[in-house]
Design an enzyme around this catalytic site. Structure first.
Site, PDB file in Angstrom:
ATOM      1  N   ASP A  14       3.196 -38.487 -38.706  1.00 35.17           N
ATOM      2  CA  ASP A  14       3.521 -38.424 -40.122  1.00 35.17           C
ATOM      3  C   ASP A  14       4.613 -39.448 -40.390  1.00 35.17           C
ATOM      4  O   ASP A  14       5.248 -39.943 -39.458  1.00 35.17           O
ATOM      5  CB  ASP A  14       4.003 -37.014 -40.484  1.00 35.17           C
ATOM      6  CG  ASP A  14       4.460 -36.909 -41.940  1.00 35.17           C
ATOM      7  OD1 ASP A  14       3.709 -37.374 -42.815  1.00 35.17           O
ATOM      8  OD2 ASP A  14       5.559 -36.390 -42.202  1.00 35.17           O
ATOM      9  N   SER A  15       4.866 -39.721 -41.654  1.00 36.09           N
ATOM     10  CA  SER A  15       5.926 -40.658 -42.006  1.00 36.09           C
ATOM     11  C   SER A  15       7.311 -40.078 -41.723  1.00 36.09           C
ATOM     12  O   SER A  15       8.281 -40.815 -41.669  1.00 36.09           O
ATOM     13  CB  SER A  15       5.807 -41.034 -43.489  1.00 36.09           C
ATOM     14  OG  SER A  15       5.821 -39.858 -44.270  1.00 36.09           O
ATOM     15  N   TYR A  46       6.142 -43.203 -47.055  1.00 38.41           N
ATOM     16  CA  TYR A  46       4.937 -44.036 -47.165  1.00 38.41           C
ATOM     17  C   TYR A  46       4.386 -44.031 -48.598  1.00 38.41           C
ATOM     18  O   TYR A  46       3.633 -44.919 -48.976  1.00 38.41           O
ATOM     19  CB  TYR A  46       3.834 -43.507 -46.235  1.00 38.41           C
ATOM     20  CG  TYR A  46       4.023 -43.832 -44.762  1.00 38.41           C
ATOM     21  CD1 TYR A  46       5.213 -44.351 -44.260  1.00 38.41           C
ATOM     22  CD2 TYR A  46       2.973 -43.595 -43.864  1.00 38.41           C
ATOM     23  CE1 TYR A  46       5.364 -44.631 -42.906  1.00 38.41           C
ATOM     24  CE2 TYR A  46       3.120 -43.875 -42.510  1.00 38.41           C
ATOM     25  CZ  TYR A  46       4.309 -44.395 -42.027  1.00 38.41           C
ATOM     26  OH  TYR A  46       4.449 -44.659 -40.700  1.00 38.41           O
ATOM     27  N   GLY A  47       4.737 -43.006 -49.356  1.00 38.02           N
ATOM     28  CA  GLY A  47       4.084 -42.769 -50.646  1.00 38.02           C
ATOM     29  C   GLY A  47       4.293 -43.828 -51.707  1.00 38.02           C
ATOM     30  O   GLY A  47       3.618 -43.836 -52.726  1.00 38.02           O
ATOM     31  N   CYS A  77      -0.287 -36.873 -42.616  1.00 39.24           N
ATOM     32  CA  CYS A  77       0.373 -37.486 -43.761  1.00 39.24           C
ATOM     33  C   CYS A  77      -0.725 -37.742 -44.781  1.00 39.24           C
ATOM     34  O   CYS A  77      -1.727 -38.386 -44.452  1.00 39.24           O
ATOM     35  CB  CYS A  77       1.024 -38.797 -43.308  1.00 39.24           C
ATOM     36  SG  CYS A  77       1.576 -39.892 -44.621  1.00 39.24           S
ATOM     37  N   ASN A  78      -0.568 -37.197 -45.981  1.00 41.08           N
ATOM     38  CA  ASN A  78      -1.611 -37.356 -46.994  1.00 41.08           C
ATOM     39  C   ASN A  78      -1.817 -38.811 -47.371  1.00 41.08           C
ATOM     40  O   ASN A  78      -2.936 -39.265 -47.570  1.00 41.08           O
ATOM     41  CB  ASN A  78      -1.239 -36.561 -48.248  1.00 41.08           C
ATOM     42  CG  ASN A  78      -1.471 -35.081 -48.077  1.00 41.08           C
ATOM     43  OD1 ASN A  78      -2.539 -34.570 -48.405  1.00 41.08           O
ATOM     44  ND2 ASN A  78      -0.490 -34.378 -47.548  1.00 41.08           N
ATOM     45  N   THR A  79      -0.705 -39.561 -47.465  1.00 48.62           N
ATOM     46  CA  THR A  79      -0.794 -40.965 -47.871  1.00 48.62           C
ATOM     47  C   THR A  79      -1.570 -41.769 -46.833  1.00 48.62           C
ATOM     48  O   THR A  79      -2.485 -42.536 -47.168  1.00 48.62           O
ATOM     49  CB  THR A  79       0.616 -41.542 -48.077  1.00 48.62           C
ATOM     50  OG1 THR A  79       1.293 -40.746 -49.058  1.00 48.62           O
ATOM     51  CG2 THR A  79       0.558 -42.962 -48.559  1.00 48.62           C
ATOM     52  N   GLU A 156      13.482 -31.707 -48.891  1.00 47.47           N
ATOM     53  CA  GLU A 156      14.383 -32.120 -47.813  1.00 47.47           C
ATOM     54  C   GLU A 156      15.827 -31.694 -48.088  1.00 47.47           C
ATOM     55  O   GLU A 156      16.594 -31.435 -47.172  1.00 47.47           O
ATOM     56  CB  GLU A 156      14.286 -33.640 -47.584  1.00 47.47           C
ATOM     57  CG  GLU A 156      12.928 -34.026 -47.055  1.00 47.47           C
ATOM     58  CD  GLU A 156      12.871 -35.414 -46.415  1.00 47.47           C
ATOM     59  OE1 GLU A 156      13.896 -36.114 -46.370  1.00 47.47           O
ATOM     60  OE2 GLU A 156      11.761 -35.781 -45.968  1.00 47.47           O
ATOM     61  N   CYS A 188       0.548 -33.064 -50.452  1.00 46.18           N
ATOM     62  CA  CYS A 188       1.661 -33.684 -49.746  1.00 46.18           C
ATOM     63  C   CYS A 188       2.235 -32.627 -48.813  1.00 46.18           C
ATOM     64  O   CYS A 188       2.371 -31.463 -49.217  1.00 46.18           O
ATOM     65  CB  CYS A 188       2.721 -34.167 -50.737  1.00 46.18           C
ATOM     66  SG  CYS A 188       4.245 -34.723 -49.937  1.00 46.18           S
ATOM     67  N   THR A 189       2.556 -33.019 -47.588  1.00 43.23           N
ATOM     68  CA  THR A 189       2.964 -32.028 -46.582  1.00 43.23           C
ATOM     69  C   THR A 189       4.336 -31.414 -46.859  1.00 43.23           C
ATOM     70  O   THR A 189       4.700 -30.409 -46.257  1.00 43.23           O
ATOM     71  CB  THR A 189       2.978 -32.656 -45.172  1.00 43.23           C
ATOM     72  OG1 THR A 189       3.786 -33.838 -45.206  1.00 43.23           O
ATOM     73  CG2 THR A 189       1.573 -33.002 -44.715  1.00 43.23           C
ATOM     74  N   HIS A 190       5.114 -32.010 -47.762  1.00 39.63           N
ATOM     75  CA  HIS A 190       6.408 -31.405 -48.122  1.00 39.63           C
ATOM     76  C   HIS A 190       6.238 -30.241 -49.102  1.00 39.63           C
ATOM     77  O   HIS A 190       7.104 -29.375 -49.185  1.00 39.63           O
ATOM     78  CB  HIS A 190       7.314 -32.439 -48.803  1.00 39.63           C
ATOM     79  CG  HIS A 190       8.023 -33.363 -47.870  1.00 39.63           C
ATOM     80  ND1 HIS A 190       7.370 -34.340 -47.149  1.00 39.63           N
ATOM     81  CD2 HIS A 190       9.339 -33.474 -47.547  1.00 39.63           C
ATOM     82  CE1 HIS A 190       8.264 -35.021 -46.434  1.00 39.63           C
ATOM     83  NE2 HIS A 190       9.455 -34.519 -46.654  1.00 39.63           N
TER      84      HIS A 190
END
Length: 274
Positions: A14-15, A46-47, A77-79, A156, A188-190
């Site tokens: 992932d980023s 990355y987004g 990572c979705n992006t 975050e 998005c993973t967040h």
């Protein structure tokens, strides 16, 4: 390598830290499997980057995992899933999955109104990868997408509810009011960390889907289909690589993983091209 590298870990990149929400589900669904996680913390996010850059970073990340030995790759990572899967499939021969196809599958199955909302980073939304994946499953589906870039910082920062998170969620999500969607896909993973505030703002009758669980189930299927499951009785090992700021990763990781890391975190520096 050996023809049956069952003992090798599942590689996940992932980023940054977001992909740990995917790792968490993989470990829950497949408790016997070892994992090797790479967070490209030097180059996050990355987004906001171009497709060419995202492909380059994704190849470099995959090469690092490949050199250390993995049996399957998860692009958590979705992006990167939206923009780099085709390039990675072309360059590497281990089985792999991104998070978009499994998430789209779960959302398409869940929706009754055939109207689905998707939220994600600017690059993910711009790529229209979720729209394509959803409409490939059912051409009748209507997809409404919205970029919610601030959600990453809120997750975050730990501001996942209350007086900052809720107004931000209301502002971002107001475009879904009256749209008729019955499913909101967290692209998005967040975003799973903001699930409760998103749910509150969206209100009753909207199913919230995050791709992590669907991705873990896809990994399980791939391992079975390729006969790659770890042999019973070998205790799983979990390792983490970061390209920068190991301390910040150690700080944030438990919140995304929902518990302690249980493994070493090694700083590997920024990957280069061969």
């Amino acid at each position: 390598g050996p023809a049956f590298p069952q003992h090798l870990p599942i590689g996940v990149f992932d980023s940054g830290v977001g992909g740990l929400t995917v790792l968490r589900e993989i470990r829950r669904v497949l408790p016997g499997e070892s994992t090797l996680y790479l967070g490209d913390t030097a180059r996050v996010p990355y987004g906001t980057k171009s497709q060419a850059t995202i492909i380059r970073y994704s190849r470099q990340n995959t090469r690092i995992l490949s050199e250390r030995g993995i049996k399957l790759l998860v692009v958590a990572c979705n992006t990167a899933s939206a923009l780099a899967m085709e390039a990675l499939r072309h360059d590497f021969d281990f089985p792999m999955t991104g998070v978009i196809e499994p998430g789209a599958e779960a959302a398409a199955k869940t929706s009754r109104t055939k109207k689905i909302g998707v939220i994600g980073t600017s690059a993910t939304v711009r790529s229209a990868a979720y729209t394509a994946a959803l409409q490939a499953r059912n051409a009748q589906l209507q997809v409404i997408s919205k970029a919610c870039p601030l959600f990453v910082s809120l997750a975050e920062e730990g501001w996942t509810e209350g007086e900052v998170a809720e107004p931000a969620a209301r502002k971002y999500l107001e475009s879904f009011q009256g749209s008729g969607i019955d499913v909101l896909l967290l692209g998005c993973t967040h975003y799973p960390l903001l699930r409760s505030v998103i749910s509150k703002v969206m209100g009753e009758g909207i199913s919230i889907i995050d791709s992590a669980k669907a991705t873990a189930e896809q990994v399980s299927k791939l391992l079975a289909a390729r006969k790659l499951a770890a042999p019973a009785g070998s205790p799983p090992k979990h390792r983490y690589l970061v390209t920068d700021s190991r301390e910040r990763f150690l700080d944030l990781a438990p919140r995304f993983l929902g518990g302690s890391l249980e493994g070493d975190v090694e700083e590997v520096g920024v990957p280069g091209d061969d």
